[in-house]
Enzyme design. Sequence first.
Site, PDB file in Angstrom:
ATOM      1  N   ASN A 192      -4.418   6.268  -1.908  1.00  0.00           N
ATOM      2  CA  ASN A 192      -3.446   6.870  -2.826  1.00  0.00           C
ATOM      3  C   ASN A 192      -3.924   6.674  -4.262  1.00  0.00           C
ATOM      4  O   ASN A 192      -4.755   5.803  -4.539  1.00  0.00           O
ATOM      5  CB  ASN A 192      -2.052   6.279  -2.608  1.00  0.00           C
ATOM      6  N   PRO A 193      -3.447   7.495  -5.188  1.00  0.00           N
ATOM      7  CA  PRO A 193      -3.914   7.402  -6.577  1.00  0.00           C
ATOM      8  C   PRO A 193      -3.691   6.030  -7.221  1.00  0.00           C
ATOM      9  O   PRO A 193      -4.486   5.619  -8.059  1.00  0.00           O
ATOM     10  CB  PRO A 193      -3.110   8.490  -7.296  1.00  0.00           C
ATOM     11  N   TYR A 194      -2.629   5.336  -6.845  1.00  0.00           N
ATOM     12  CA  TYR A 194      -2.399   3.988  -7.390  1.00  0.00           C
ATOM     13  C   TYR A 194      -3.567   3.072  -7.028  1.00  0.00           C
ATOM     14  O   TYR A 194      -4.170   2.426  -7.896  1.00  0.00           O
ATOM     15  CB  TYR A 194      -1.082   3.434  -6.846  1.00  0.00           C
ATOM     16  N   GLY A 195      -3.904   3.025  -5.750  1.00  0.00           N
ATOM     17  CA  GLY A 195      -5.016   2.182  -5.314  1.00  0.00           C
ATOM     18  C   GLY A 195      -6.348   2.636  -5.888  1.00  0.00           C
ATOM     19  O   GLY A 195      -7.189   1.816  -6.268  1.00  0.00           O
ATOM     20  N   LYS A 214      -6.617   1.613  -9.603  1.00  0.00           N
ATOM     21  CA  LYS A 214      -6.877   0.177  -9.723  1.00  0.00           C
ATOM     22  C   LYS A 214      -8.327  -0.151  -9.362  1.00  0.00           C
ATOM     23  O   LYS A 214      -8.974  -0.985 -10.002  1.00  0.00           O
ATOM     24  CB  LYS A 214      -5.921  -0.610  -8.819  1.00  0.00           C
TER      25      LYS A 214
END
Length: 412
Positions: free
Chosen positions: A218-221, A224
Site C-alpha cells: 500500500n502507498p503508506y508502506g 515509508k
Amino acid sequence: MTSLSGVRSQRKISRPLSPGDMDYLEPKTKGNLVGKLLLLASLIILAFIVINKASSFTSPSVFSRREEGVTHVLVTGGAGYIGSHAALRLLKDKYRVTIVDNLSRGNLGAVKVLQRLFPQTGRLQFIYADLGDPAAVEKIFSENAFDAVMHFAAVAYVGESTLYPLKYYHNITSNTLGVLEAMARHKVKKLIYSSTCATYGEPEKMPITEDTPQVPINPYGKAKKMAEDMILDFSKNSDMAVMILRYFNVIGSDPGGRLGEAPRPELREQGRISGACFDAARGFIPGLQVKGTDYKTSDGTCIRDYIDVTDLVDAHVKALEKAQPHKVGIYNVGTGKGRSVKEFVEACKKATGAEIKVDFLPRRPGDYAEVYSDPTKILRDLNWTARFTNLQDSLQVAWRWQKIHPHGYASY
C-alpha cells in the site's frame, strides 16, 4: 523657520559667546534652545529603550545554544498520539524538547498538557510549522541547536493512503528528505526514524525479522520504505547515527492518565481499531465494523502484533541512548505475539464493560492477513522488550482516559 533663522543670526556675532552671554539672549531664542536640548535628551533615552528591547528580542534563547549535559531533541509530530507520549517520556528523563507540528493530525491540547507539566524555562517549546515548507524547516534548524531528531510526523492510515497516494508520498517521503537535508546542513548527528511494519507487506513467513524482504503493498508502506532507502543511502557517506524503528499496531495510553489517543472526528473511519472500539462503547457510533473475515487465519480475521505506546516510547529512548556515529540500527518493535481482530474485539468488550455491536464487512483495500514481529534483535542490541503485553490491560488504561475525556483534548 523663524526660530532657526534667529539661531543662525546669533552666530554672526563677531565675538564668541561665553556661558554668561546666554543670559542676554532673547527669551524666545533661549526657549527654543532649551526645547531642542530637551528633545535631544528624550530621543537619546528613547534610543536606549529601543536598543535594549531589540537586544532582548534577538538575544539567543536557551534552545538556540548547546549546553553541557543537556540533550536537545526535536520531536516532529510531537502533538500526535505517539509523538506526544514520546515527548512526555523525554521530558521526564530530563531531555530538552522542541515539538514541531502543523496540527493537521495532532492536538494542541496534548502540547498544553506537556507545557503545564514542564513549565520551567528551557524544557519544552512548541513550534507550529509544516515540514513541507522548506523555508520553515530551515528557520527551525537555524534558530535551534538540536542534538537529535525523533521524526514521527506523518500521515499514517493504510486505507487513506490507497485513496490519496500522492498525499502520502509527499507527506512521508518528501518531508523526510527535507528534514534529512536540514540535519545535514546544520550538523545534527542523531536520527531516530519512526517507520512501520507496513514496509514488509505480506511476508511468506512469520514471524517477521529485520531481514524479511520489504515488499509493501500500500502507498503508506511504500512511502515509508522510500524514506528508509533515502536515509540508508545518505548514511553511507555520513557520520550520522541512525536508528530506524519498524513498529507494529500501537495501542494504550499514558498510565498516568495525562495523555491519550484523540483522532480527529473526520478521521475516525480511517483510524485504529482501538479508537473505533471506544467510540462504539461510548455510543458515538452504532457499532464496530470488522473488515475482512475470509483471511487465511485461525478465525478468518487479520492477525496483528499490538504494541503498547509506553513500550514503544521506551524503545525510542533506548535507541536514542544507543545510537552510534557512522552506524545504522534497524529494529522491529513488537511483542512477538499475534492477535486476531476478533480477539481484540473481545478484549475491548471486557476492558470497557460495554456490549459492542459488531458488523462484519468485506476486506479493506491494502490490508494484509498476518503480521507479527520477532523482537530478538532489539532485545539483544538495545536490551528492550515489551512489558505491557496484556491486551485487555492496555485497553483498560486507554479506556480510563477516554471516559474522562469523551471529546479528547477538548474535554480539558
